[in-house]
Design a protein around this motif. Structure first.
Motif, mmCIF file in Angstrom:
data_model
loop_
_atom_site.group_PDB
_atom_site.id
_atom_site.type_symbol
_atom_site.label_atom_id
_atom_site.label_comp_id
_atom_site.label_asym_id
_atom_site.label_seq_id
_atom_site.Cartn_x
_atom_site.Cartn_y
_atom_site.Cartn_z
ATOM 1 N N PHE A 57 5.265 4.886 6.062
ATOM 2 C CA PHE A 57 4.730 3.565 5.750
ATOM 3 C C PHE A 57 4.417 2.810 7.042
ATOM 4 N N LEU A 165 9.853 2.351 -2.168
ATOM 5 C CA LEU A 165 8.491 2.868 -2.336
ATOM 6 C C LEU A 165 7.534 1.760 -2.775
ATOM 7 N N TYR A 169 5.015 -0.110 0.120
ATOM 8 C CA TYR A 169 3.600 0.157 -0.166
ATOM 9 C C TYR A 169 2.834 -1.162 -0.345
#
Length: 523
Positions: A57, A165, A169
């Protein structure tokens, strides 16, 4: 060697860990030290990944990974609170603190595993050290936790995985890996606690204030995730979308969040909140005083924006101007801590909800105020606001509020802790409101001697320590519950270590410093 700020930051964190375990030594101590050593090695791997762009990320630039200081926060908090609860004979919260400690260690090991899994070539030595630390932690967890407590740790870990996650994101460049560990790990723990208590709502007991915190945090987060996913498929800046945003906020708040809170406290939340706020004349005076300070902060924002001419649109507020808000926070929290801590607890949670809703309005450009908020707050951005969200003011609020929210009230029959523990609720005010403010102002205006490898100055750190000691002396005068006994040297040492951490860390100091001072004062 000491010109490397990451190395000095690690040295300060190791010093804090050793100080804690010089007072608290039990079967978890070896695990904590092993965890710190492996986090030091893994931090180096994470830093290499960030520099090479190999991280999965996008993390906050111009900062190191912060793995070591972040990995130790939750385990140290759990161990410090466990010691206090054990002394008071509160078995339930002693076991709860063990779960907090084990959860913090499990999350830290998971983050280390991610770094080692994506590093090429495979770092053999670091894998070996992490394997030893993991074995020690897992063996100790097996020995001290029951099966249900182990399941609870695994539940938090599972929530952490999915929540990481989603947030990393949706919010690129907002966090370093260490900051993500603290923030997402804390939210995951809160979510798990709220789910557990909701499933046993018929037997729910405890202070409604604590349930208010859980529901408010989780409800605000769910609103943000819901609208982030929704506005991936529709334009958020139109009047139709803005109207839909306001309607759905009202529907979700009145139809889900308020009934959820009512289920837990067995009362209508609005009636409970009104009774709570109007309980005494002191609370009414405090609320009026806080409304005045909120209006003053708004006037400062408007005044600073009015000074920005059309020729200087890129002009940013100076360090001195930004520290006005730190002083307002000190003026807000100190009277609340002295006269009514429960009201301050509820008010700070309510303020967090308001800040998050305003940030949603700004981020999505919700009409009619979204674009205006974007223009007003842009003036106060600093290098840490590199992502799509402006989080500095939220971190400031969290920094001064977390010591109050984490304070183990059930383990303090007299309402306060003896010795240095009496200053625990003031940890955020001392570290951020006083220490960080004085260090920034004096360091930027009078500082000449810089700490090696940093922009921070020796003069700023020295005045920060001195100012916090003066603040402690003033608290002794004005707060009758503070009785330090013979713990002055420990307090000065704790303030000094945290001030040195402020000088060298590249993490969000508003979040990190209060938590470490909380731990040191708690023991």
């Amino acid at each position: 060697m000491l010109t490397n700020p990451v190395l000095v930051e690690s040295l300060v964190v190791f010093s804090i860990v050793l100080c804690v375990h010089s007072v608290i030594w039990n079967q978890l101590s070896w695990c904590a030290i092993a965890l710190a050593i492996q986090a030091f090695y893994v931090q180096h791997k994470w830093d290499r990944l960030l520099k090479s762009g190999g991280a999965v990320f996008q993390f906050r630039p111009s900062a190191n990974s912060g793995i070591l200081p972040a990995c130790m926060v939750m385990p140290l908090i759990g161990m410090a609170v466990k010691e206090r609860c054990q002394d008071s004979g509160n078995v339930f919260f002693e076991r709860f603190s063990l779960v907090v400690t084990a959860t913090g260690m499990a999350l830290a090991l998971f983050l280390s595993l991610i770094a080692l899994g994506i590093t090429r070539p495979v770092p053999t030595n670091t894998c070996f050290i992490s394997g030893i630390a993991s074995s020690a932690v897992l063996y100790t967890i097996k020995q001290i936790l029951t099966v249900s407590e182990v399941v609870e740790v695994l539940e938090v870990l599972l929530i952490f995985v999915y929540l990481s996650l989603i947030l990393l994101y949706l919010l690129p460049r907002c966090f370093t890996p260490g900051e993500a560990l603290i923030i997402v790990g804390g939210i995951s723990f809160v979510i798990n606690q709220l789910i557990k208590r909701s499933l046993n709502a018929s037997e729910a007991k405890g202070d409604p204030v604590n349930y208010f915190l859980l529901v408010a945090v989780v409800g605000s987060l769910l609103l943000g995730i819901f609208f982030s996913l929704l506005f991936c498929f529709m334009e958020s800046e139109t009047w139709v979308s803005s109207l839909f945003f306001h309607m759905m906020t009202a529907v979700l708040g009145l139809g889900i969040i308020l009934p959820w809170l009512a289920l837990l406290i067995h009362r209508h939340p609005i009636m409970w909140l009104l009774d709570f706020m109007l309980h005494s004349q002191t609370r009414i005076y405090l609320l009026g005083y806080w409304v005045f300070l909120a209006a003053l902060a708004s006037v400062i924002v408007l005044h600073q924006n009015s000074k920005r001419s059309s020729m200087s649109k890129k002009h940013q507020a100076s360090t001195l101007v930004r520290k006005y808000f730190h002083l307002i926070v000190v003026a807000t929290y100190v009277p609340g801590l002295i006269y009514d801590r429960q009201l301050l607890h509820v008010a700070s949670v309510g303020c967090l909800v308001v800040f998050m809703l305003l940030e949603y309005v700004r981020y999505f450009r919700i009409r009619p105020t979204g674009q205006l908020l974007r223009q007003l707050l842009t003036l106060f951005l600093d290098e840490r606001d590199s992502g799509p969200l402006i989080l500095t003011h939220i971190y400031l609020l969290l920094g001064v509020s977390l010591p109050i929210w984490l304070f183990p009230g059930p383990c303090t029959p007299k309402g306060t802790l003896p010795g240095a523990g009496a200053l625990v609720p003031y940890a955020g005010v001392l570290a951020v409101g006083v220490g960080d403010t004085v260090a920034s102002v004096f360091g930027s205006t009078l500082g000449e001697i810089r700490w090696p490898g940093t922009k921070k100055t020796v003069e700023g750190t020295a005045t920060s320590i001195f100012a916090q000691i003066i603040a402690v002396a003033l608290l002794l005068i004005f707060d009758g519950t503070v009785n330090l006994n013979t713990s002055y040297s420990w307090i000065v040492g704790s303030i000094t270590l945290v001030s040195l951490l402020e000088a060298y860390t590249s993490q969000i100091d508003n979040l990190m410093l209060p938590l470490y001072l909380f731990v040191l004062l708690m023991i």
